[in-house]
Write an enzyme that holds these catalytic residues in place. Structure first.
Site, short mmCIF file in Angstrom:
data_model
loop_
_atom_site.label_atom_id
_atom_site.label_comp_id
_atom_site.label_asym_id
_atom_site.label_seq_id
_atom_site.Cartn_x
_atom_site.Cartn_y
_atom_site.Cartn_z
CG ASN A 203 -61.86 19.02 24.53
OD1 ASN A 203 -61.23 19.26 23.51
ND2 ASN A 203 -62.43 19.97 25.27
CE LYS A 282 -48.85 14.97 42.56
NZ LYS A 282 -47.63 14.18 42.60
CG PHE A 316 -67.67 24.44 15.14
CD1 PHE A 316 -67.55 25.76 14.73
CD2 PHE A 316 -67.11 23.44 14.35
CE1 PHE A 316 -66.89 26.09 13.55
CE2 PHE A 316 -66.44 23.75 13.17
CZ PHE A 316 -66.33 25.07 12.77
CE LYS A 330 -74.74 20.60 21.18
NZ LYS A 330 -73.53 19.81 21.09
CE LYS A 334 -74.81 25.68 23.39
NZ LYS A 334 -73.43 25.42 23.81
#
Ligand code: CTP
Length: 399
Positions: A203, A282, A316, A330, A334
């Site tokens: 990301n 691969k 976060f 969250k 969490k």
């Protein structure tokens, strides 16, 4: 605090007078050191009148040949504003041919550098390389602002506001050794989840927020363990770094360092899915279309929330919409003490930017929006609020 203010020779030198005035109001003592070039822009008398102290200029025009050493020892913070491109280069390379550059080498305390220059000089790879060296040394760079410059060009290069620089100086101060004796465990950056030996999913996380937190915690006296995914950042000075690549490796390192930690901050953008069986070779382009079947990665934050020991747990939430609601969700699912809600949909704040705009959601039910600021400043505010929150939680649990 006893502050040394180094003034470089740029048009922004006049703003240093305002900075000296601000620092005089807030700090114990300010002594000004000017370069020869700075004297062409502002008279030393201005600073002498503002600070009540003789201004230090010429290395050889002083009675005591080792005065720069004495001055370095008796002061607590060195702030240089404006720092010209020439000063940055001298500092980065350790040249010492005048009072200010010699003092810089003799000084062992925290250094705050506020550059100002023409936009092209600022963007030049030589200047950027010098800045990278200074940052890696753990010195605080107060970034110049963008706008209309004295040279007639527009862009970054204008000296930051004196108020911003004065705040950066205050942050280095004695008030902030409030994490001494603690171990802060921080995760940062993205994870990379391999698809085969040459490909991966990842990301856009740059790691900047987590690194800023690590820098802030170290500056406040903590032992910092930074579990970092692959990023292009130099680790802050005095921080222990454990490099990882995948979510599974990150979990392992976090659990290894958890027993020592009193504060855990999960700033990393952990991949939510991975291939649990990565092909050893691969993958070849044989089919016209491929589909990937991915399994969930371990949710490290949720696991930390479940085993919740004595540590303060901060997560976060990087979101493109409903930041506050998602952060609260969250926090609850969490079992965190705080979640930093982070808007990552725009171009000015979020992933690659040096700026951020966040909202802190606390387990006490409070919500604290923080104005747009540098990630380093935001990091400082997060620790301010986290320590306050811990006091409240201890008081509520009668500890
Ligand atoms: N996190 C984690 N382990 C994961 C996924 C996320 O520890 N496998 C942590 C992140 O470090 C962050 C927080 O959980 O502190 C929230 O991450 P985010 O990706 O925003 O949340 P998700 O739970 O993945 O929720 P969603 O993808 O639905 O937004």
């Amino acid at each position: 605090m006893k502050i040394l203010l180094g003034v470089g020779g740029g048009i922004a030198a006049y703003k240093a007078a305002e900075l000296a005035r601000l620092l005089m109001q807030r700090e114990d003592r300010v002594r000004v050191v000017m370069t020869r070039a700075a004297e062409k822009f502002v008279q030393p008398l201005t600073f002498a009148a503002l600070t009540g102290h003789k201004v230090l200029t010429d290395l050889f025009a002083i009675e005591d040949a080792i005065e720069h050493i004495a001055v370095a020892q008796e002061n607590e913070v060195l702030v240089v504003a404006p720092a010209t491109a020439d000063l940055l280069a001298k500092f980065a390379h350790g040249l010492a041919d005048d009072f200010l550059s010699t003092l810089y080498l003799a000084f062992t305390g925290p250094v705050v550098i506020a550059p100002a220059m023409n936009v092209n000089m600022w963007r030049h790879p030589a200047t950027q390389a010098n800045l990278a060296v200074l940052r890696a040394r753990g010195q605080t760079i107060v970034e110049p602002e963008s706008g209309y410059l004295a040279c007639g060009m527009t862009g970054p290069g204008r000296l930051a506001e004196p108020e911003t620089i004065a705040r950066a100086v205050a942050e280095q101060g004695r008030l902030k050794q409030d994490l001494e004796g603690e171990t802060v465990l921080i995760t940062a950056g993205p994870t990379q989840e391999p698809l085969d030996p040459v490909r991966y999913i990842s990301n856009r996380s740059s790691g900047k927020m987590g690194y800023a937190l690590a820098e802030a915690a170290a500056a406040r006296g903590a032992r910092v363990v930074l579990v970092s995914g692959p990023v292009h950042l130099a680790p802050p000075r005095g921080v222990e770094v454990a490099w990882v690549r995948t979510a599974v490796e990150m979990r392992e390192k976090v659990m290894e360092h958890l027993p020592a930690a009193s504060i855990v901050i999960k700033a990393a953008a952990v991949a939510d899915f991975h291939l649990s069986k990565v092909p050893p070779q691969k993958v070849k382009k044989t089919a016209a279309r491929v589909s990937l079947e991915l399994d969930p990665t371990p949710d490290i934050l949720a696991e930390l929330g479940r085993r919740k020991g004595d540590y303060l747990l901060i997560g976060f939430a990087a979101e493109t919409e409903n930041v506050q609601q998602e952060a609260r969700r969250k926090l609850e699912t969490k079992n965190c003490d705080m979640v930093v809600g982070n808007y990552v949909g725009g171009s000015e704040t979020g992933f690659e930017s040096d700026l951020n705009e966040v909202v802190l959601v606390l387990s006490t039910g409070e919500t604290i929006p923080l104005e747009r600021a540098t990630k380093r400043e935001i990091a400082g505010r997060i620790f301010d609020e986290a320590l306050l929150l811990r006091l409240k939680l201890h008081a509520a649990h009668g500890r």
